[in-house]
Design an enzyme around this catalytic site. Structure first.
Site, PDB file in Angstrom:
ATOM      1  N   LYS A  77       0.857  -1.192   0.000  1.00  0.00           N
ATOM      2  CA  LYS A  77       0.000   0.000   0.000  1.00  0.00           C
ATOM      3  C   LYS A  77       0.885   1.230   0.000  1.00  0.00           C
ATOM      4  O   LYS A  77       2.020   1.200   0.470  1.00  0.00           O
ATOM      5  CB  LYS A  77      -0.885   0.033   1.247  1.00  0.00           C
ATOM      6  CG  LYS A  77      -2.109   0.921   1.116  1.00  0.00           C
ATOM      7  CD  LYS A  77      -3.106   0.270   0.195  1.00  0.00           C
ATOM      8  CE  LYS A  77      -4.495   0.783   0.303  1.00  0.00           C
ATOM      9  NZ  LYS A  77      -5.458  -0.205  -0.196  1.00  0.00           N
ATOM     10  N   ASP A  81      -6.516   3.952  -5.362  1.00  0.00           N
ATOM     11  CA  ASP A  81      -7.191   3.794  -4.071  1.00  0.00           C
ATOM     12  C   ASP A  81      -7.962   5.092  -3.854  1.00  0.00           C
ATOM     13  O   ASP A  81      -8.340   5.752  -4.826  1.00  0.00           O
ATOM     14  CB  ASP A  81      -6.157   3.509  -2.961  1.00  0.00           C
ATOM     15  CG  ASP A  81      -6.776   2.864  -1.731  1.00  0.00           C
ATOM     16  OD1 ASP A  81      -6.901   1.646  -1.692  1.00  0.00           O
ATOM     17  OD2 ASP A  81      -7.143   3.605  -0.792  1.00  0.00           O
TER      18      ASP A  81
HETATM   19  N1  GLU Z   1      -7.053  -0.140  -3.751  1.00  0.00           N
HETATM   20  C1  GLU Z   1      -7.745  -1.372  -3.962  1.00  0.00           C
HETATM   21  C2  GLU Z   1      -7.820  -2.159  -2.676  1.00  0.00           C
HETATM   22  O1  GLU Z   1      -7.668  -1.628  -1.605  1.00  0.00           O
HETATM   23  C3  GLU Z   1      -7.176  -2.169  -5.126  1.00  0.00           C
HETATM   24  C4  GLU Z   1      -5.765  -2.594  -4.967  1.00  0.00           C
HETATM   25  C5  GLU Z   1      -5.150  -3.197  -6.217  1.00  0.00           C
HETATM   26  O2  GLU Z   1      -5.861  -3.379  -7.183  1.00  0.00           O
HETATM   27  O3  GLU Z   1      -3.948  -3.473  -6.184  1.00  0.00           O
HETATM   28  O4  GLU Z   1      -8.106  -3.328  -2.675  1.00  0.00           O
END
Ligand code: GLU
Length: 432
Positions: free
Chosen positions: A115, A155
Protein backbone atom coordinates in the site's frame (compact mmCIF):
# COMPACT_ATOMS: atom_id res chain seq x y z
CA UNK A 1 6.66 2.06 17.63
CA UNK A 2 4.48 0.70 20.45
CA UNK A 3 5.24 -2.74 21.85
CA UNK A 4 3.01 -4.28 24.49
CA UNK A 5 5.45 -5.20 27.26
CA UNK A 6 3.49 -8.21 28.47
CA UNK A 7 3.15 -9.87 25.06
CA UNK A 8 6.00 -8.36 23.04
CA UNK A 9 3.48 -7.59 20.33
CA UNK A 10 2.91 -4.42 18.37
CA UNK A 11 0.14 -1.89 18.94
CA UNK A 12 -0.37 1.44 17.20
CA UNK A 13 -2.02 4.79 17.71
CA UNK A 14 -3.17 4.55 14.13
CA UNK A 15 -6.67 3.08 14.01
CA UNK A 16 -6.17 1.10 10.80
CA UNK A 17 -2.84 -0.43 11.82
CA UNK A 18 -4.05 -1.17 15.33
CA UNK A 19 -7.23 -2.82 13.98
CA UNK A 20 -5.18 -4.87 11.48
CA UNK A 21 -2.77 -6.00 14.22
CA UNK A 22 -5.49 -6.87 16.73
CA UNK A 23 -7.54 -8.82 14.17
CA UNK A 24 -4.40 -10.66 13.03
CA UNK A 25 -3.17 -11.54 16.54
CA UNK A 26 -6.53 -12.80 17.62
CA UNK A 27 -6.95 -15.06 14.55
CA UNK A 28 -3.31 -16.20 14.77
CA UNK A 29 -3.79 -17.23 18.40
CA UNK A 30 -6.88 -19.21 17.52
CA UNK A 31 -4.76 -20.98 14.87
CA UNK A 32 -1.97 -21.61 17.40
CA UNK A 33 0.59 -20.03 15.08
CA UNK A 34 4.14 -19.98 16.36
CA UNK A 35 5.23 -16.68 17.90
CA UNK A 36 7.98 -16.45 15.27
CA UNK A 37 5.49 -16.49 12.40
CA UNK A 38 3.29 -14.03 14.26
CA UNK A 39 6.23 -11.67 14.72
CA UNK A 40 7.27 -11.95 11.05
CA UNK A 41 3.80 -11.11 9.79
CA UNK A 42 3.13 -8.25 12.18
CA UNK A 43 5.84 -6.15 10.49
CA UNK A 44 6.09 -5.01 6.88
CA UNK A 45 9.01 -6.41 4.90
CA UNK A 46 9.86 -2.97 3.64
CA UNK A 47 8.65 0.59 4.06
CA UNK A 48 9.92 3.50 2.00
CA UNK A 49 9.19 7.05 3.19
CA UNK A 50 9.70 9.81 0.66
CA UNK A 51 9.30 13.55 0.62
CA UNK A 52 7.55 14.94 -2.42
CA UNK A 53 8.37 18.57 -3.21
CA UNK A 54 5.82 20.17 -5.51
CA UNK A 55 5.91 23.49 -7.23
CA UNK A 56 2.41 24.86 -6.66
CA UNK A 57 0.61 26.99 -9.25
CA UNK A 58 1.32 30.16 -7.27
CA UNK A 59 5.08 29.54 -7.51
CA UNK A 60 5.57 28.40 -3.90
CA UNK A 61 6.99 24.97 -3.09
CA UNK A 62 5.19 22.55 -0.78
CA UNK A 63 6.68 19.32 0.48
CA UNK A 64 4.28 16.39 0.91
CA UNK A 65 5.02 13.13 2.73
CA UNK A 66 4.64 9.93 0.73
CA UNK A 67 4.94 6.24 1.58
CA UNK A 68 5.10 2.83 -0.04
CA UNK A 69 4.87 -0.23 2.14
CA UNK A 70 5.41 -3.87 1.18
CA UNK A 71 3.93 -5.96 3.94
CA UNK A 72 4.60 -9.37 2.42
CA UNK A 73 5.99 -10.82 -0.78
CA UNK A 74 5.61 -14.41 0.40
CA UNK A 75 3.04 -15.25 -2.28
CA UNK A 76 4.34 -12.97 -5.04
CA UNK A 77 4.89 -9.30 -5.89
CA UNK A 78 3.27 -6.97 -3.37
CA UNK A 79 0.03 -5.46 -4.63
CA UNK A 80 -2.07 -2.59 -3.40
CA UNK A 81 -3.30 0.90 -4.05
CA UNK A 82 -1.93 4.40 -3.66
CA UNK A 83 -4.19 6.89 -1.91
CA UNK A 84 -4.11 10.66 -1.66
CA UNK A 85 -5.70 11.77 1.61
CA UNK A 86 -5.01 13.89 4.66
CA UNK A 87 -4.86 10.97 7.09
CA UNK A 88 -2.23 9.03 5.14
CA UNK A 89 0.73 8.12 7.35
CA UNK A 90 3.39 5.44 7.22
CA UNK A 91 1.54 3.47 9.89
CA UNK A 92 -1.78 3.72 8.09
CA UNK A 93 -0.09 2.35 4.96
CA UNK A 94 1.41 -0.47 7.05
CA UNK A 95 -2.05 -1.47 8.27
CA UNK A 96 -3.58 -1.26 4.81
CA UNK A 97 -0.68 -3.20 3.28
CA UNK A 98 -1.23 -5.96 5.82
CA UNK A 99 -4.90 -6.07 4.86
CA UNK A 100 -3.85 -6.41 1.22
CA UNK A 101 -1.76 -9.48 2.11
CA UNK A 102 -4.87 -11.18 3.50
CA UNK A 103 -7.02 -9.94 0.62
CA UNK A 104 -4.76 -11.40 -2.07
CA UNK A 105 -4.19 -14.59 -0.12
CA UNK A 106 -7.89 -15.22 0.48
CA UNK A 107 -8.67 -14.58 -3.19
CA UNK A 108 -6.02 -17.10 -4.21
CA UNK A 109 -4.21 -14.63 -6.46
CA UNK A 110 -0.40 -14.66 -6.72
CA UNK A 111 0.42 -11.52 -4.77
CA UNK A 112 1.60 -10.29 -1.42
CA UNK A 113 0.27 -7.08 0.11
CA UNK A 114 1.37 -3.49 -0.38
CA UNK A 115 0.00 0.00 0.00
CA UNK A 116 1.12 3.56 -0.50
CA UNK A 117 -0.05 7.09 -0.38
CA UNK A 118 0.64 10.76 -0.04
CA UNK A 119 -0.58 12.90 2.83
CA UNK A 120 -2.37 15.71 0.97
CA UNK A 121 -5.83 17.07 0.21
CA UNK A 122 -6.15 16.51 -3.54
CA UNK A 123 -9.51 18.28 -3.61
CA UNK A 124 -7.66 21.54 -3.05
CA UNK A 125 -5.06 20.90 -5.77
CA UNK A 126 -5.15 21.73 -9.46
CA UNK A 127 -4.71 19.13 -12.20
CA UNK A 128 -1.18 20.36 -12.87
CA UNK A 129 -0.23 20.32 -9.18
CA UNK A 130 -1.48 16.75 -8.89
CA UNK A 131 0.51 15.82 -11.99
CA UNK A 132 3.74 17.24 -10.58
CA UNK A 133 3.10 15.56 -7.23
CA UNK A 134 2.31 12.16 -8.80
CA UNK A 135 5.35 12.25 -11.06
CA UNK A 136 7.77 13.16 -8.26
CA UNK A 137 6.24 10.55 -5.99
CA UNK A 138 6.53 7.98 -8.80
CA UNK A 139 10.19 8.84 -9.33
CA UNK A 140 10.96 8.49 -5.62
CA UNK A 141 9.33 5.11 -5.16
CA UNK A 142 10.54 3.86 -8.57
CA UNK A 143 13.37 1.69 -7.18
CA UNK A 144 10.90 -0.65 -5.48
CA UNK A 145 8.14 -0.71 -8.14
CA UNK A 146 7.96 -3.26 -10.95
CA UNK A 147 5.79 -5.98 -12.45
CA UNK A 148 7.59 -8.70 -10.51
CA UNK A 149 8.24 -6.73 -7.32
CA UNK A 150 5.48 -4.29 -6.36
CA UNK A 151 2.44 -3.38 -8.44
CA UNK A 152 0.46 -0.29 -7.33
CA UNK A 153 -3.15 0.57 -8.27
CA UNK A 154 -5.68 3.32 -7.52
CA UNK A 155 -7.19 3.79 -4.07
CA UNK A 156 -8.95 6.73 -2.38
CA UNK A 157 -8.79 9.88 -4.53
CA UNK A 158 -6.62 8.30 -7.21
CA UNK A 159 -7.63 6.76 -10.54
CA UNK A 160 -6.46 6.11 -14.07
CA UNK A 161 -4.96 9.57 -14.52
CA UNK A 162 -2.68 9.28 -11.47
CA UNK A 163 -1.63 5.78 -12.58
CA UNK A 164 -0.64 7.14 -16.02
CA UNK A 165 1.47 9.92 -14.48
CA UNK A 166 3.26 7.52 -12.15
CA UNK A 167 3.81 4.83 -14.78
CA UNK A 168 4.89 7.27 -17.46
CA UNK A 169 7.51 8.74 -15.11
CA UNK A 170 8.90 5.36 -14.06
CA UNK A 171 8.96 4.09 -17.68
CA UNK A 172 10.91 7.17 -18.72
CA UNK A 173 13.43 6.46 -15.96
CA UNK A 174 13.70 2.81 -17.03
CA UNK A 175 14.01 3.74 -20.69
CA UNK A 176 11.43 1.19 -21.75
CA UNK A 177 7.71 0.58 -21.59
CA UNK A 178 6.39 -1.69 -18.84
CA UNK A 179 2.58 -1.60 -18.60
CA UNK A 180 2.26 -4.39 -15.99
CA UNK A 181 4.04 -2.31 -13.32
CA UNK A 182 0.73 -0.93 -12.14
CA UNK A 183 -2.97 -1.54 -12.66
CA UNK A 184 -6.17 0.46 -12.80
CA UNK A 185 -4.96 2.20 -15.95
CA UNK A 186 -7.39 3.79 -18.41
CA UNK A 187 -8.87 1.24 -20.82
CA UNK A 188 -7.22 2.73 -23.89
CA UNK A 189 -3.85 2.77 -22.20
CA UNK A 190 -3.33 -0.88 -21.27
CA UNK A 191 -6.19 -0.90 -18.78
CA UNK A 192 -8.80 -3.66 -18.64
CA UNK A 193 -12.43 -3.17 -19.60
CA UNK A 194 -14.34 -3.92 -16.40
CA UNK A 195 -11.66 -2.77 -13.90
CA UNK A 196 -13.45 0.50 -13.02
CA UNK A 197 -16.59 -1.32 -11.87
CA UNK A 198 -14.72 -4.36 -10.50
CA UNK A 199 -14.77 -3.54 -6.76
CA UNK A 200 -18.46 -2.63 -6.80
CA UNK A 201 -19.26 -5.67 -8.94
CA UNK A 202 -17.37 -7.91 -6.52
CA UNK A 203 -19.23 -6.50 -3.53
CA UNK A 204 -22.53 -7.06 -5.33
CA UNK A 205 -21.47 -10.65 -6.13
CA UNK A 206 -21.03 -11.27 -2.38
CA UNK A 207 -24.46 -9.79 -1.71
CA UNK A 208 -26.08 -11.97 -4.39
CA UNK A 209 -24.44 -15.11 -3.01
CA UNK A 210 -25.55 -14.22 0.52
CA UNK A 211 -29.10 -13.76 -0.75
CA UNK A 212 -28.91 -17.19 -2.43
CA UNK A 213 -27.62 -18.82 0.77
CA UNK A 214 -30.31 -17.19 2.91
CA UNK A 215 -33.11 -17.54 0.33
CA UNK A 216 -33.65 -13.78 0.17
CA UNK A 217 -35.42 -12.14 -2.76
CA UNK A 218 -33.40 -9.14 -4.08
CA UNK A 219 -36.57 -7.23 -4.91
CA UNK A 220 -37.54 -7.30 -1.22
CA UNK A 221 -34.19 -6.01 0.02
CA UNK A 222 -33.50 -2.43 1.07
CA UNK A 223 -29.88 -1.25 1.12
CA UNK A 224 -28.09 1.89 2.27
CA UNK A 225 -24.74 2.66 0.66
CA UNK A 226 -22.35 4.94 2.50
CA UNK A 227 -19.92 6.61 0.10
CA UNK A 228 -20.67 7.15 -3.58
CA UNK A 229 -17.15 6.91 -4.95
CA UNK A 230 -15.81 4.18 -7.18
CA UNK A 231 -16.84 1.32 -4.89
CA UNK A 232 -20.20 2.50 -3.53
CA UNK A 233 -21.59 3.91 -6.75
CA UNK A 234 -21.07 0.76 -8.81
CA UNK A 235 -22.15 -1.54 -5.99
CA UNK A 236 -25.37 0.49 -5.68
CA UNK A 237 -25.91 0.44 -9.44
CA UNK A 238 -25.40 -3.32 -9.84
CA UNK A 239 -27.55 -4.19 -6.81
CA UNK A 240 -30.23 -1.79 -7.99
CA UNK A 241 -30.25 -3.32 -11.48
CA UNK A 242 -31.07 -6.66 -9.83
CA UNK A 243 -34.06 -5.13 -8.05
CA UNK A 244 -32.52 -4.16 -4.68
CA UNK A 245 -34.03 -0.92 -3.40
CA UNK A 246 -31.30 1.59 -2.54
CA UNK A 247 -32.92 3.76 0.13
CA UNK A 248 -29.90 5.97 0.82
CA UNK A 249 -26.55 7.02 -0.62
CA UNK A 250 -24.03 9.47 0.81
CA UNK A 251 -20.83 11.37 0.23
CA UNK A 252 -18.90 14.05 2.13
CA UNK A 253 -21.81 16.49 1.62
CA UNK A 254 -24.28 14.31 3.58
CA UNK A 255 -26.69 11.43 3.05
CA UNK A 256 -29.61 11.38 0.62
CA UNK A 257 -32.58 9.30 1.70
CA UNK A 258 -35.69 8.08 -0.06
CA UNK A 259 -37.55 5.20 1.63
CA UNK A 260 -39.18 4.37 -1.73
CA UNK A 261 -35.81 3.92 -3.40
CA UNK A 262 -33.34 6.20 -5.11
CA UNK A 263 -33.07 6.14 -8.88
CA UNK A 264 -29.38 5.18 -9.08
CA UNK A 265 -29.17 5.82 -12.82
CA UNK A 266 -30.29 9.37 -12.10
CA UNK A 267 -27.69 9.66 -9.32
CA UNK A 268 -24.98 8.68 -11.81
CA UNK A 269 -26.21 11.24 -14.35
CA UNK A 270 -26.36 13.85 -11.61
CA UNK A 271 -22.85 13.05 -10.43
CA UNK A 272 -21.43 13.08 -13.94
CA UNK A 273 -22.88 16.47 -14.82
CA UNK A 274 -22.55 18.23 -11.45
CA UNK A 275 -19.21 20.08 -11.39
CA UNK A 276 -19.32 19.54 -7.58
CA UNK A 277 -16.75 21.82 -6.06
CA UNK A 278 -13.80 19.84 -4.65
CA UNK A 279 -15.24 16.51 -5.77
CA UNK A 280 -18.51 16.97 -3.88
CA UNK A 281 -20.55 15.48 -6.65
CA UNK A 282 -23.83 14.85 -4.80
CA UNK A 283 -24.26 18.46 -3.61
CA UNK A 284 -27.88 19.42 -4.22
CA UNK A 285 -29.06 15.87 -4.96
CA UNK A 286 -31.99 16.37 -2.52
CA UNK A 287 -33.63 18.25 -5.41
CA UNK A 288 -34.10 14.85 -7.09
CA UNK A 289 -36.75 13.66 -4.64
CA UNK A 290 -34.60 12.75 -1.63
CA UNK A 291 -34.39 13.98 1.91
CA UNK A 292 -30.96 15.26 2.88
CA UNK A 293 -29.80 14.05 6.31
CA UNK A 294 -26.46 14.30 8.14
CA UNK A 295 -23.94 11.83 6.69
CA UNK A 296 -23.61 9.72 9.85
CA UNK A 297 -27.36 9.12 10.09
CA UNK A 298 -27.22 6.74 7.14
CA UNK A 299 -26.05 4.09 9.64
CA UNK A 300 -29.32 4.20 11.62
CA UNK A 301 -31.71 4.01 8.66
CA UNK A 302 -34.24 1.24 8.33
CA UNK A 303 -32.77 -1.22 5.81
CA UNK A 304 -31.52 -4.81 5.40
CA UNK A 305 -28.06 -4.27 3.91
CA UNK A 306 -25.62 -1.61 4.98
CA UNK A 307 -22.58 -1.08 2.73
CA UNK A 308 -19.89 1.14 4.28
CA UNK A 309 -17.93 2.19 1.18
CA UNK A 310 -16.43 5.43 2.47
CA UNK A 311 -13.78 5.97 5.11
CA UNK A 312 -12.22 3.74 7.74
CA UNK A 313 -13.76 3.44 11.19
CA UNK A 314 -17.30 4.40 10.10
CA UNK A 315 -18.71 1.66 12.32
CA UNK A 316 -17.20 2.33 15.71
CA UNK A 317 -18.29 2.04 19.35
CA UNK A 318 -20.42 5.17 19.01
CA UNK A 319 -22.20 4.30 15.79
CA UNK A 320 -22.44 0.47 15.66
CA UNK A 321 -25.29 0.34 18.19
CA UNK A 322 -27.47 2.44 15.87
CA UNK A 323 -27.25 0.05 12.95
CA UNK A 324 -30.61 -1.47 11.92
CA UNK A 325 -29.38 -3.56 8.99
CA UNK A 326 -28.87 -7.30 9.51
CA UNK A 327 -26.02 -7.57 7.00
CA UNK A 328 -22.95 -5.42 6.45
CA UNK A 329 -20.87 -5.55 3.27
CA UNK A 330 -17.60 -3.70 3.82
CA UNK A 331 -16.71 -1.88 0.61
CA UNK A 332 -14.19 0.40 2.34
CA UNK A 333 -10.99 -0.89 3.89
CA UNK A 334 -11.24 -1.20 7.67
CA UNK A 335 -14.65 0.46 8.19
CA UNK A 336 -15.39 -1.50 11.40
CA UNK A 337 -13.35 -1.16 14.59
CA UNK A 338 -12.85 -4.25 16.80
CA UNK A 339 -15.10 -2.65 19.46
CA UNK A 340 -17.86 -2.13 16.89
CA UNK A 341 -17.43 -5.70 15.68
CA UNK A 342 -18.27 -6.98 19.19
CA UNK A 343 -21.40 -4.83 19.28
CA UNK A 344 -22.45 -6.08 15.83
CA UNK A 345 -21.79 -9.71 16.76
CA UNK A 346 -23.94 -9.31 19.87
CA UNK A 347 -26.74 -7.92 17.73
CA UNK A 348 -26.45 -10.92 15.40
CA UNK A 349 -25.38 -8.79 12.44
CA UNK A 350 -23.49 -10.70 9.74
CA UNK A 351 -20.46 -8.73 8.58
CA UNK A 352 -18.90 -9.61 5.24
CA UNK A 353 -15.39 -8.33 5.90
CA UNK A 354 -13.48 -5.85 3.74
CA UNK A 355 -10.77 -8.17 2.49
CA UNK A 356 -13.47 -10.49 1.17
CA UNK A 357 -16.18 -7.99 0.14
CA UNK A 358 -13.95 -5.48 -1.64
CA UNK A 359 -11.49 -7.94 -3.19
CA UNK A 360 -13.08 -7.41 -6.62
CA UNK A 361 -10.71 -4.48 -7.15
CA UNK A 362 -7.51 -6.40 -6.70
CA UNK A 363 -8.87 -9.49 -8.47
CA UNK A 364 -9.68 -7.18 -11.37
CA UNK A 365 -6.17 -5.79 -11.11
CA UNK A 366 -4.76 -9.29 -11.33
CA UNK A 367 -6.67 -9.84 -14.57
CA UNK A 368 -5.34 -6.56 -15.93
CA UNK A 369 -1.76 -7.48 -14.97
CA UNK A 370 -2.11 -10.95 -16.52
CA UNK A 371 -3.37 -9.39 -19.77
CA UNK A 372 -0.53 -6.84 -19.76
CA UNK A 373 2.09 -9.55 -19.29
CA UNK A 374 0.66 -11.39 -22.28
CA UNK A 375 0.02 -8.28 -24.34
CA UNK A 376 -3.42 -9.69 -25.01
CA UNK A 377 -6.80 -8.15 -24.17
CA UNK A 378 -9.84 -10.08 -22.94
CA UNK A 379 -13.38 -8.95 -23.59
CA UNK A 380 -15.25 -7.18 -20.80
CA UNK A 381 -17.67 -10.09 -20.72
CA UNK A 382 -14.85 -12.58 -20.08
CA UNK A 383 -13.39 -10.32 -17.39
CA UNK A 384 -16.70 -9.90 -15.56
CA UNK A 385 -17.52 -13.60 -15.80
CA UNK A 386 -14.22 -14.61 -14.20
CA UNK A 387 -14.50 -11.88 -11.57
CA UNK A 388 -17.98 -12.83 -10.44
CA UNK A 389 -17.12 -16.54 -10.44
CA UNK A 390 -14.03 -16.02 -8.25
CA UNK A 391 -15.78 -13.62 -5.87
CA UNK A 392 -18.73 -15.99 -5.49
CA UNK A 393 -16.43 -18.91 -4.84
CA UNK A 394 -14.45 -16.93 -2.23
CA UNK A 395 -17.63 -15.87 -0.51
CA UNK A 396 -18.93 -19.43 -0.42
CA UNK A 397 -15.70 -20.82 1.06
CA UNK A 398 -15.75 -18.29 3.86
CA UNK A 399 -19.49 -18.67 4.39
CA UNK A 400 -19.26 -22.47 4.63
CA UNK A 401 -16.34 -22.32 7.05
CA UNK A 402 -18.17 -19.81 9.24
CA UNK A 403 -21.31 -21.97 9.30
CA UNK A 404 -19.38 -25.15 10.02
CA UNK A 405 -17.30 -23.63 12.82
CA UNK A 406 -19.98 -21.32 14.17
CA UNK A 407 -17.60 -18.45 13.63
CA UNK A 408 -17.82 -14.95 12.18
CA UNK A 409 -17.07 -14.34 8.53
CA UNK A 410 -14.15 -12.07 9.43
CA UNK A 411 -12.53 -14.70 11.62
CA UNK A 412 -13.11 -17.41 9.02
CA UNK A 413 -11.65 -15.24 6.27
CA UNK A 414 -8.61 -14.44 8.43
CA UNK A 415 -7.93 -18.09 9.14
CA UNK A 416 -8.03 -19.05 5.45
CA UNK A 417 -5.93 -16.06 4.40
CA UNK A 418 -3.29 -16.42 7.11
CA UNK A 419 -2.96 -20.14 6.48
CA UNK A 420 -2.03 -19.73 2.81
CA UNK A 421 0.65 -17.15 3.68
CA UNK A 422 2.14 -19.02 6.64
CA UNK A 423 2.26 -22.29 4.68
CA UNK A 424 4.42 -20.55 2.09
CA UNK A 425 6.57 -18.74 4.65
CA UNK A 426 7.27 -22.12 6.24
CA UNK A 427 8.01 -23.64 2.86
CA UNK A 428 10.37 -20.86 1.80
CA UNK A 429 11.92 -20.26 5.19
CA UNK A 430 12.52 -17.12 7.15
CA UNK A 431 15.05 -15.77 4.65
CA UNK A 432 12.59 -14.20 2.20
N1 GLU B 1 -7.05 -0.14 -3.75
C1 GLU B 1 -7.74 -1.37 -3.96
C2 GLU B 1 -7.82 -2.16 -2.68
O1 GLU B 1 -7.67 -1.63 -1.60
C3 GLU B 1 -7.18 -2.17 -5.13
C4 GLU B 1 -5.76 -2.59 -4.97
C5 GLU B 1 -5.15 -3.20 -6.22
O2 GLU B 1 -5.86 -3.38 -7.18
O3 GLU B 1 -3.95 -3.47 -6.18
O4 GLU B 1 -8.11 -3.33 -2.68
Amino acid sequence: MMIDEATGRRRSNNLILDTALRDFYSAADEMHLSEGLIQILSYPERRVDVSVPVEMDDGTVKVFQGFRVQHSTALGPSKGGIRYAMDVTGQECEGLAMLMTWKCSLAGIPYGGGKGGICCDPTYMSHKEKERMSRTFGARIAPIIGRWSDVPAPDMYTGGQEMVWIMDTICKMLGHFEPAMLTGKPIDYWGAPGRTEATGRGLAACAFELMRQKGLDPTKIKAAVQGFGNVGSYAAKILNEAGVKIVAISDTTGAYYNPNGIDIKKAFEYMNTNPGKRGRKLTGFEKEGCEKIPGDEIIGLDCDFFCPCAAQGALNENTAGKLKAKYVFEGANSPTTPEAELILNDKGVIVVPDFLANAGGVIGSYYEWAQNLQGFTWTEEEYNKRLVALMTDNFRRVWDYAQEHNSTMRRSAYIAAIKRVTDIVELRGVYL
